[in-house]
Design a protein around this motif. Structure first.
Motif, PDB file in Angstrom:
ATOM      1  N   ASN A   1      34.764   4.543 122.735  1.00 25.91           N
ATOM      2  CA  ASN A   1      33.929   4.876 121.610  1.00 25.91           C
ATOM      3  C   ASN A   1      32.519   4.922 122.071  1.00 25.91           C
ATOM      4  OD1 ASN A   1      35.861   5.134 119.193  1.00 25.91           O
ATOM      5  ND2 ASN A   1      36.082   3.157 119.366  1.00 25.91           N
ATOM      6  N   LEU A   2      32.235   4.107 123.070  1.00 24.88           N
ATOM      7  CA  LEU A   2      30.883   4.284 123.678  1.00 24.88           C
ATOM      8  C   LEU A   2      30.633   5.500 124.263  1.00 24.88           C
ATOM      9  CD1 LEU A   2      30.445   0.549 124.627  1.00 24.88           C
ATOM     10  CD2 LEU A   2      29.082   1.596 122.773  1.00 24.88           C
ATOM     11  N   ARG A   3      31.563   6.231 124.716  1.00 24.31           N
ATOM     12  CA  ARG A   3      31.152   7.348 125.350  1.00 24.31           C
ATOM     13  C   ARG A   3      30.844   8.535 124.323  1.00 24.31           C
ATOM     14  NH1 ARG A   3      36.227   6.035 128.137  1.00 24.31           N
ATOM     15  NH2 ARG A   3      35.505   5.239 130.398  1.00 24.31           N
ATOM     16  N   LEU A   4      31.302   8.352 123.000  1.00 18.85           N
ATOM     17  CA  LEU A   4      30.940   9.237 121.896  1.00 18.85           C
ATOM     18  C   LEU A   4      29.665   9.210 121.694  1.00 18.85           C
ATOM     19  CD1 LEU A   4      33.949   8.521 119.627  1.00 18.85           C
ATOM     20  CD2 LEU A   4      33.804  10.491 121.300  1.00 18.85           C
ATOM     21  N   THR A   5      28.983  10.409 121.132  1.00 19.53           N
ATOM     22  CA  THR A   5      27.592  10.581 120.629  1.00 19.53           C
ATOM     23  C   THR A   5      27.468   9.854 119.355  1.00 19.53           C
ATOM     24  OG1 THR A   5      27.922  12.556 119.317  1.00 19.53           O
ATOM     25  CG2 THR A   5      27.315  12.530 121.756  1.00 19.53           C
ATOM     26  N   PRO A   6      26.608   9.578 118.763  1.00 16.25           N
ATOM     27  CA  PRO A   6      26.424   8.649 117.355  1.00 16.25           C
ATOM     28  C   PRO A   6      27.071   9.705 116.463  1.00 16.25           C
ATOM     29  CG  PRO A   6      24.304   8.217 118.452  1.00 16.25           C
ATOM     30  CD  PRO A   6      25.194   9.239 119.318  1.00 16.25           C
ATOM     31  N   THR A   7      26.958  11.206 116.298  1.00 21.00           N
ATOM     32  CA  THR A   7      27.439  12.189 115.567  1.00 21.00           C
ATOM     33  C   THR A   7      28.941  12.128 115.768  1.00 21.00           C
ATOM     34  OG1 THR A   7      25.278  13.375 115.666  1.00 21.00           O
ATOM     35  CG2 THR A   7      27.459  14.501 114.754  1.00 21.00           C
ATOM     36  N   GLU A   8      29.465  11.948 116.858  1.00 20.92           N
ATOM     37  CA  GLU A   8      31.025  12.096 116.980  1.00 20.92           C
ATOM     38  C   GLU A   8      31.495  10.718 116.543  1.00 20.92           C
ATOM     39  OE1 GLU A   8      31.629  14.551 121.284  1.00 20.92           O
ATOM     40  OE2 GLU A   8      30.769  12.408 121.244  1.00 20.92           O
ATOM     41  N   ARG A   9      30.863   9.613 116.700  1.00 21.90           N
ATOM     42  CA  ARG A   9      31.219   8.354 115.948  1.00 21.90           C
ATOM     43  C   ARG A   9      31.513   8.451 114.561  1.00 21.90           C
ATOM     44  NH1 ARG A   9      27.854   3.988 119.324  1.00 21.90           N
ATOM     45  NH2 ARG A   9      27.943   5.146 121.234  1.00 21.90           N
ATOM     46  N   LEU A  10      30.506   9.190 114.037  1.00 18.67           N
ATOM     47  CA  LEU A  10      30.207   9.266 112.195  1.00 18.67           C
ATOM     48  C   LEU A  10      31.585  10.434 111.968  1.00 18.67           C
ATOM     49  CD1 LEU A  10      26.528   9.285 111.844  1.00 18.67           C
ATOM     50  CD2 LEU A  10      28.003   7.695 110.980  1.00 18.67           C
ATOM     51  N   GLU A  11      31.686  11.444 112.661  1.00 22.57           N
ATOM     52  CA  GLU A  11      32.787  12.241 112.429  1.00 22.57           C
ATOM     53  C   GLU A  11      34.161  11.548 112.312  1.00 22.57           C
ATOM     54  OE1 GLU A  11      31.974  15.351 115.467  1.00 22.57           O
ATOM     55  OE2 GLU A  11      30.665  16.229 113.964  1.00 22.57           O
ATOM     56  N   GLN A  12      34.263  10.617 113.501  1.00 27.00           N
ATOM     57  CA  GLN A  12      35.693  10.056 113.774  1.00 27.00           C
ATOM     58  C   GLN A  12      35.637   9.023 112.455  1.00 27.00           C
ATOM     59  OE1 GLN A  12      35.715   7.019 116.827  1.00 27.00           O
ATOM     60  NE2 GLN A  12      37.548   7.585 117.634  1.00 27.00           N
ATOM     61  N   LEU A  13      34.854   8.266 112.117  1.00 28.64           N
ATOM     62  CA  LEU A  13      34.695   7.414 110.771  1.00 28.64           C
ATOM     63  C   LEU A  13      35.273   8.101 109.622  1.00 28.64           C
ATOM     64  CD1 LEU A  13      34.166   4.726 109.597  1.00 28.64           C
ATOM     65  CD2 LEU A  13      31.761   5.220 109.349  1.00 28.64           C
ATOM     66  N   GLN A  14      34.450   9.413 109.538  1.00 28.33           N
ATOM     67  CA  GLN A  14      34.966  10.247 108.177  1.00 28.33           C
ATOM     68  C   GLN A  14      36.292  10.520 108.145  1.00 28.33           C
ATOM     69  OE1 GLN A  14      32.888  10.999 105.761  1.00 28.33           O
ATOM     70  NE2 GLN A  14      34.759  11.858 104.900  1.00 28.33           N
ATOM     71  N   ARG A  15      36.855  10.963 109.290  1.00 28.14           N
ATOM     72  CA  ARG A  15      38.307  11.402 109.548  1.00 28.14           C
ATOM     73  C   ARG A  15      39.145  10.137 108.994  1.00 28.14           C
ATOM     74  NH1 ARG A  15      36.605  13.939 114.001  1.00 28.14           N
ATOM     75  NH2 ARG A  15      37.152  12.525 115.678  1.00 28.14           N
ATOM     76  N   MET A  16      38.763   8.866 109.591  1.00 33.15           N
ATOM     77  CA  MET A  16      39.536   7.910 109.208  1.00 33.15           C
ATOM     78  C   MET A  16      39.576   7.445 107.871  1.00 33.15           C
ATOM     79  SD  MET A  16      41.109   7.011 111.934  1.00 33.15           S
ATOM     80  CE  MET A  16      41.978   5.360 111.490  1.00 33.15           C
ATOM     81  N   THR A  17      38.561   7.566 107.205  1.00 27.58           N
ATOM     82  CA  THR A  17      38.326   7.360 105.935  1.00 27.58           C
ATOM     83  C   THR A  17      39.005   8.147 104.915  1.00 27.58           C
ATOM     84  OG1 THR A  17      36.067   6.585 106.139  1.00 27.58           O
ATOM     85  CG2 THR A  17      36.533   7.218 104.007  1.00 27.58           C
ATOM     86  N   GLU A  18      39.051   9.586 105.497  1.00 23.11           N
ATOM     87  CA  GLU A  18      39.868  10.613 104.579  1.00 23.11           C
ATOM     88  C   GLU A  18      41.326  10.270 104.839  1.00 23.11           C
ATOM     89  OE1 GLU A  18      38.534  14.292 106.448  1.00 23.11           O
ATOM     90  OE2 GLU A  18      36.477  14.217 105.416  1.00 23.11           O
ATOM     91  N   LEU A  19      41.621   9.649 105.847  1.00 24.11           N
ATOM     92  CA  LEU A  19      43.090   9.393 106.326  1.00 24.11           C
ATOM     93  C   LEU A  19      43.791   8.225 105.307  1.00 24.11           C
ATOM     94  CD1 LEU A  19      45.795   9.663 107.671  1.00 24.11           C
ATOM     95  CD2 LEU A  19      44.999   8.001 109.617  1.00 24.11           C
ATOM     96  N   TYR A  20      42.591   7.113 105.382  1.00 23.49           N
ATOM     97  CA  TYR A  20      42.641   5.992 104.620  1.00 23.49           C
ATOM     98  C   TYR A  20      43.061   6.448 103.148  1.00 23.49           C
ATOM     99  CZ  TYR A  20      41.979   1.641 101.990  1.00 23.49           C
ATOM    100  OH  TYR A  20      41.768   0.555 101.212  1.00 23.49           O
ATOM    101  N   GLU A  21      41.884   7.207 102.513  1.00 21.24           N
ATOM    102  CA  GLU A  21      42.175   7.662 101.249  1.00 21.24           C
ATOM    103  C   GLU A  21      43.445   8.429 100.868  1.00 21.24           C
ATOM    104  OE1 GLU A  21      40.247   6.576  98.743  1.00 21.24           O
ATOM    105  OE2 GLU A  21      38.875   5.582  99.931  1.00 21.24           O
ATOM    106  N   ALA A  22      43.837   9.345 101.897  1.00 18.15           N
ATOM    107  CA  ALA A  22      45.258  10.078 101.556  1.00 18.15           C
ATOM    108  C   ALA A  22      46.505   8.872 101.390  1.00 18.15           C
ATOM    109  CB  ALA A  22      45.238  11.090 102.714  1.00 18.15           C
ATOM    110  N   LEU A  23      46.192   7.965 102.321  1.00  9.55           N
ATOM    111  CA  LEU A  23      47.657   7.210 102.613  1.00  9.55           C
ATOM    112  C   LEU A  23      47.544   6.112 101.619  1.00  9.55           C
ATOM    113  CD1 LEU A  23      47.721   6.789 106.546  1.00  9.55           C
ATOM    114  CD2 LEU A  23      49.215   8.284 104.692  1.00  9.55           C
TER     115      LEU A  23
END
Length: 68
Positions: free
Chosen positions: A34-56
């Motif tokens: 995760n530290l290799r990711l840029t802040p933008t990539e981390r936010l995108e990853q968080l958004q994808r995880m949030t969407e997955l959580y909401e879908a499940l």
């Protein structure tokens, strides 16, 4: 071989707190990844995880903090 020993061999020690995290069972490879990711990539990853959580999440689940 103990997974903690494998992590110690694969990753350098960054000090006693890092070593204590490994001893506590923290998978430091995920931190490194995760530290290799840029802040933008981390936010995108968080958004994808949030969407997955909401879908499940079961529909009509009222245990959400927003409902309180």
């Amino acid at each position: 071989m103990d997974p903690r020993e494998l992590l110690r061999q694969a990753f350098p020690s960054y000090g006693p707190d890092w070593d204590a995290a490994i001893d506590a069972g923290v998978d430091v490879s995920l931190l490194e990844e995760n530290l290799r990711l840029t802040p933008t990539e981390r936010l995108e990853q968080l958004q994808r995880m949030t969407e997955l959580y909401e879908a499940l999440r079961p529909k009509g689940d009222s245990n959400d903090a927003a409902d309180a």
